[in-house]
Each structure stands twice: as structure tokens, then as C-alpha cells.
Scaffold this active site. Structure first.
Site: not given
Ligand code: GUN
Length: 295
Positions: A54, A98, A121
Site C-alpha cells: 500500500k 490494518q 476502508d
Molecule cells: N486486512 C485485509 N484486508 C483489509 C482491508 O481491506 N482493509 C483493512 N483495513 N484491513 C484489511
């Protein structure tokens, strides 16, 4: 019928290029640089990889990336204090915590502490409620990526029968809301659904998000249907570790159009996170939103 592969990797590269072009214009015309803060608590290896990817892609698109790596034993109060600082920081337009969080932290409490306008998100209850009532919101990245690919493949989705297998808050439920918003007739199926095969066979659009390797065989797919495989499952086969989806790819690809695993939905999730960060920045400054990158 021959397979039509929906190439998520190429599609995601296109989305990132659109984001980068818009970011460059924002910089030039407004002197603005969108910023994304990613918070990682603990040392889960898969999460570390996601967070690194990311960060890299955020910078490649011309945006600022702020990574906050906290120890696994960070207290809820410390994490909430960091979120409060990020909420108040005008250079931060998007905040992502996360998941999964270590067990001693309450994920719902933490997610709902994020300022909804910065919740890239789309997990905050305000955004969930806005999406459910058809109002402007931040949309969860994975379902947004699936919607973009479906719109690109079909044009209008109106009137199509969509079956979403899986009812998670992250994928299944928001996916169903988005498809409903595009006037599909939507069924949410799950592990307790009676005659799941028959339900799937009625789908013009079949979205698989259950997290069970290859559980949907090709003979559950209607000829000509579009299959979006959200699953990413690690399995051992022939002495090797492989990634497979929730759909049996080889048999389903004989019947309809399908996203591969890897290289389908996965790359679209981060691309949509970047798109959401750009959207959040534009909204924060009362500027027009990027076209084609929101629901
Ligand atoms: N962990 C796995 N996929 C995601 C996601 O799309 N967002 C977040 N915040 N954590 C994750």
C-alpha cells in the site's frame, strides 16, 4: 464456450494511472497532495506485506504515505490517541487501520473512532449506513473494485440477477448494496443457503467471497455468466503452495467470464484504496470528485 478472462491486474494499472493523473493535476492547480495514513499494530507477516504494498503504490501515484507501525502490545488508549491525531491532521485525507487487530483491541471501537470522511476502508458505521441508504459515502475497496470491473464488462448492470456468496461486512454485504444500487436483482447466499448450486446457476453475475478454496465448481455457473472470485486461499498441491480462489477456475472458465486468482480482484483492492484517498481529498477541499473512480 471459450474463456473470457477479466484481467484485474491490467484494470488496476489503469485505475492507478487515472489516480496518478488526477493527483498530478491537484498538485499543479491546487497545490494539494492527498495523504494516506496506514496503521499496523503487531507483526503479522501477511499484514506487513499488504502495508508495504500500500505504501509503495501510494507514493507511486504521487500521494503522501504515512506509515504508523505499533507494537503488538499497544493499548487501546494509545491507538485511539493516534487515530485522534490523524483525524485532526489536515495533511491526512485517508486513514486505514490494518485488520485483523491483536485480540486485546476492539476492532469495532477502533474503526468507529476514525473520522468517517477519512475512513477510506468504508468500514465506519456512518459509511455503512450511508451506503445502505444510497447516499454518498466511502465505499469498501474490494467491492468497489468488483463493481468497476463488472461495469466495464457489462456496461449497464440493470435487471441482471446477481448472487453474492458470502455475507461478510467487508465484502458480501457492501457488494450486495452496490449491486442493488446498480439495479441488479440481488441474492445474498451463504453456508446455510439451501441448494446453493441452484441459486448460483440462476446468476448472471456471481460474486464468490466465502474464503473456501475452489468450493464453486464450473457446473454451478450459468453459461455466459460473469464470475468475480474474491477468494484468496493458500493451498498445498503437488508439493507446492498455490493461491486459488473460491471458484474452481479451470471448469468455470469454460462456461463464463471470470477473474483469475491471483491477478483478478486482489490488485483492484489497493487501486481502489488509492482512488478512495483521492476522493476523500477532493471532498475535504470541496473539489470535483474523480470520474469513474467512485460508486
Ligand atoms: N486486512 C485485509 N484486508 C483489509 C482491508 O481491506 N482493509 C483493512 N483495513 N484491513 C484489511
Amino acid at each position: 464456450m471459450t474463456a473470457k478472462v477479466i484481467d484485474g491486474k491490467a484494470f488496476a494499472a489503469g485505475v492507478r494511472a487515472q489516480v496518478a493523473a488526477h493527483v498530478a493535476r491537484l498538485k499543479e492547480e491546487q497545490g494539494l497532495t492527498p495523504g494516506l495514513a496506514v496503521v499496523l499494530v503487531g507483526e503479522d507477516p501477511a499484514s506487513q506485506v499488504y502495508v508495504r504494498n500500500k505504501g509503495t503504490q501510494t507514493v507511486e501515484c504521487g500521494m503522501n504515505s504515512y506509515e504508523h507501525k505499533l507494537a503488538a502490545d499497544t493499548s487501546e488508549a494509545e491507538l485511539l490517541a493516534l487515530i485522534a491525531r490523524l483525524n485532526a491532521d489536515p495533511a491526512v485525507h485517508g486513514i486505514l487501520v490494518q485488520l485483523p487487530l491483536p485480540k486485546h483491541l476492539d476492532s469495532d471501537l477502533v474503526i468507529n473512532a476514525i473520522e468517517p470522511a477519512k475512513d477510506v476502508d468504508g468500514f465506519h458505521i456512518s459509511n455503512v449506513g450511508l451506503l445502505g441508504t444510497g447516499q454518498k459515502s466511502m465505499v469498501p475497496c474490494t467491492p468497489l473494485g468488483c463493481l468497476m470491473m463488472l461495469r466495464d464488462h457489462h456496461g449497464s448492470l440493470a435487471g441482471l440477477n446477481a448472487v453474492v456468496v458470502g455475507r461478510s461486512n467487508i465484502v458480501g454485504k457492501p457488494m450486495a448494496q452496490l449491486l442493488l444500487g446498480d439495479s441488479c436483482t440481488v441474492t445474498i447466499a451463504h453456508s446455510r443457503t439451501k441448494d446453493l448450486a441452484a441459486v448460483c446457476r440462476g446468476a448472471d453475475i456471481l460474486v464468490a467471497a466465502v474464503g473456501r478454496p475452489e468450493m464453486i465448481p464450473g457446473d454451478w455457473v450459468k453459461p455466459g455468466a460473469t464470475v468475480i472470485d474474491v477468494g484468496i486461499n493458500r493451498i498445498e498441491r503437488d508439493g507446492k503452495t498455490r493461491l486459488v480462489g473460491d471458484v474452481h477456475y479451470a471448469s468455470a472458465a469454460e462456461v463464463g467470464a471470470i477473474t483469475p486468482v491471483p491477478g483478478g480482484v486482489g490488485p483492484m483492492t489497493i487501486a481502489c484504496l488509492l482512488a478512495n484517498t483521492l476522493t476523500a481529498c477532493c471532498r475535504a477541499h470541496g473539489l470535483p470528485e474523480p470520474k469513474g473512480l467512485t460508486a
